[in-house]
Scaffold this active site. Structure first.
Site, short mmCIF file in Angstrom:
data_model
loop_
_atom_site.label_atom_id
_atom_site.label_comp_id
_atom_site.label_asym_id
_atom_site.label_seq_id
_atom_site.Cartn_x
_atom_site.Cartn_y
_atom_site.Cartn_z
N TYR A 135 0.61 -1.15 0.01
CA TYR A 135 0.04 -0.10 0.17
C TYR A 135 0.85 1.35 0.15
O TYR A 135 0.30 2.39 -0.24
CB TYR A 135 -0.82 0.18 1.06
CG TYR A 135 -2.01 -1.29 1.37
CD1 TYR A 135 -2.18 -1.76 0.16
CD2 TYR A 135 -2.65 -1.04 2.40
CE1 TYR A 135 -3.28 -2.76 -0.09
CE2 TYR A 135 -3.66 -2.42 2.34
CZ TYR A 135 -3.97 -2.90 1.30
OH TYR A 135 -4.77 -3.86 1.40
N LYS A 190 3.82 -15.22 2.94
CA LYS A 190 3.82 -15.62 1.67
C LYS A 190 5.30 -16.01 1.14
O LYS A 190 5.67 -15.68 0.10
CB LYS A 190 3.18 -15.13 0.48
CG LYS A 190 2.75 -15.54 -0.81
CD LYS A 190 1.61 -16.69 -0.53
CE LYS A 190 1.40 -17.25 -1.92
NZ LYS A 190 0.85 -18.53 -2.14
N ASP A 222 -2.69 -18.06 2.02
CA ASP A 222 -3.32 -19.14 1.41
C ASP A 222 -4.16 -20.03 2.44
O ASP A 222 -5.47 -20.23 2.31
CB ASP A 222 -3.13 -19.57 0.08
CG ASP A 222 -1.73 -20.02 0.15
OD1 ASP A 222 -0.99 -19.79 0.89
OD2 ASP A 222 -1.28 -20.75 -0.95
N ASP A 246 -5.76 -6.88 5.95
CA ASP A 246 -6.74 -6.36 5.44
C ASP A 246 -7.83 -7.39 4.98
O ASP A 246 -9.04 -7.31 5.51
CB ASP A 246 -6.65 -5.56 3.98
CG ASP A 246 -7.47 -4.80 3.62
OD1 ASP A 246 -8.59 -4.37 4.26
OD2 ASP A 246 -7.22 -3.92 2.71
N ASP A 250 -11.05 -8.89 7.69
CA ASP A 250 -12.67 -8.84 7.21
C ASP A 250 -13.12 -10.34 7.09
O ASP A 250 -14.04 -10.70 7.74
CB ASP A 250 -12.89 -8.57 6.03
CG ASP A 250 -13.01 -6.93 5.95
OD1 ASP A 250 -12.82 -6.38 6.92
OD2 ASP A 250 -13.66 -6.37 4.95
#
Ligand code: NAD
Length: 357
Positions: A135, A190, A222, A246, A250
């Site tokens: 970001y 990752k 994942d 992020d 959620d």
């Protein structure tokens, strides 16, 4: 104890009013001052985060934030959109650690889309790093096949990056949070594909040496997404970067089936924090008096615990929320047959009454 109260847009004003009501009922020496933010501030001052609002936030011990945004601002230039206020507050206050607890209340087990046995008793904490990652990486942009400009771009790129100090400080936060809970940290990365996350994994492992009482597990993102719906109770504290956090926060929040119940906290190194519900401004139900204020009321409890040094008051609010749920009171988003439907203000009043008893 100075609190900046920033209600924002949509249901923000309705739910923050209930949290303020609950804070007043505690009869603590709290000095609360309100200021506009988001679309409401844009309407008044032409900017989603006016200087006076930012100054108030910076000078306070904590910020109680509602929500910002409305579809009607979608055509504004990006720096003027309501959501930019949150990014501005994070940046200026140096908020780097986002805490999102996902707790399944016994009375709301049926609200989850998962089987009750998977979800009953769920109490996990997702900690998301807020200042680094893709970001904020440089360079970023779009380019055509021949030059570095757009329009007519043929590719776009963002760069993922993390510095060692950024990873170290969030790792310390996660291990210290786990020490107060079930002493297990799952670091999500990752590393099999991304150099940035191999580095993340190495630095988290290094910091772990200082916390021998906490178990550390590494998991690819994942797999973490899959395990969160397969066996969510196997987690205690999950720590991860900005983008994975992020998405996973959620996902975790929806495990409980009720976005209107979930608080969050974003903290800086000084213990100052911004406290807000996990949900947005819900323009579809704004002004109807039916929004669930409990996520905001529970965010106020987190504020008392993390930024204001009032853990007993935080416990009282959380116990009062449990009590109103046990009484069967429900806003429409968590309503089920056999319970009593109430509006936003009535739910706030019920929490105040439960506090008093
Ligand atoms: P949302 O969270 O506002 O709403 C999603 C759904 O959940 C809606 O159906 C809404 O009615 C419901 N909902 C949300 N909170 C509720 C509550 N307390 N009680 C009952 N129902 C509730 O997400 P969205 O619709 O994708 O976004 C709406 C606006 O909010 C957008 O402008 C978005 O950018 C903004 N937003 C702001 C924040 C923030 O301020 N931190 C976070 C997310 C979205």
């Amino acid at each position: 104890m100075k609190i900046a109260v920033l209600p924002g847009d949509g249901i923000g004003t309705e739910i923050v009013a209930e949290a303020v009501k609950v804070l007043h009922a505690l009869k603590l020496p709290l000095e609360m001052q309100e200021a506009p933010v988001g679309g409401a501030a844009y309407e008044l001052h032409g900017h989603p985060l006016p200087p006076a609002t930012l100054e108030l936030a910076m000078a306070s011990d904590a910020v109680l934030f509602g929500a910002v945004g409305d579809w009607k601002y979608d055509k504004l230039d990006r720096p003027l959109r309501p959501e930019q206020a949150i990014l501005g507050l994070r940046k200026h206050m140096g908020l780097f650690a986002n805490f999102r607890p996902a707790i399944c209340y016994e009375q709301l087990v049926g609200a989850s889309s998962l089987k009750p046995e998977l979800i009953a008793g769920l109490d996990i904490l997702i900690i998301r790093e807020l200042t680094g990652d893709i970001y904020f990486g440089q360079p970023r942009g779009r380019r055509t096949a021949t030059d570095g400009h757009f329009p007519g771009a043929e590719e776009a790129f963002d760069t993922m990056r993390y510095s060692k100090p950024e990873i170290e400080r969030i790792a310390h936060v996660a291990f210290q949070a786990a020490q107060k809970r079930n002493k297990k940290v799952t670091s999500v990365d990752k590393a099999n594909v991304l150099e940035t996350f191999q580095f993340w994994k190495d630095v988290v492992t290094e910091v772990h040496a200082q916390y021998p009482d906490v178990e550390l597990q590494h998991m690819y993102v994942d797999n973490a997404a899959m395990q969160l719906v397969k066996a969510p109770k196997a987690f205690d504290v999950v720590v991860t970067g900005n983008m994975f956090g992020d998405i996973l926060s959620d996902e975790a929040s929806m495990l409980t089936g009720s976005i209107g119940m979930l608080p969050s906290a974003s903290l800086n190194a000084k213990g100052q924090g911004l406290y807000e519900p996990s949900h947005g401004s819900a323009p579809d139900i704004a002004g109807k008096g039916i929004a669930n204020p409990l996520a905001t009321i529970l965010s106020a409890a987190m504020m008392l615990r993390f930024s204001l040094g009032q853990p007993a008051a935080a416990d009282r609010i959380e116990a009062a929320v449990q009590k109103v749920l046990a009484q069967g009171l429900r806003t429409p988003d968590i309503y089920s047959e056999g319970t009593t439907k109430v509006g936003t203000a009535a739910m706030g009043d019920a929490v105040v009454k439960a506090l008093a008893s």
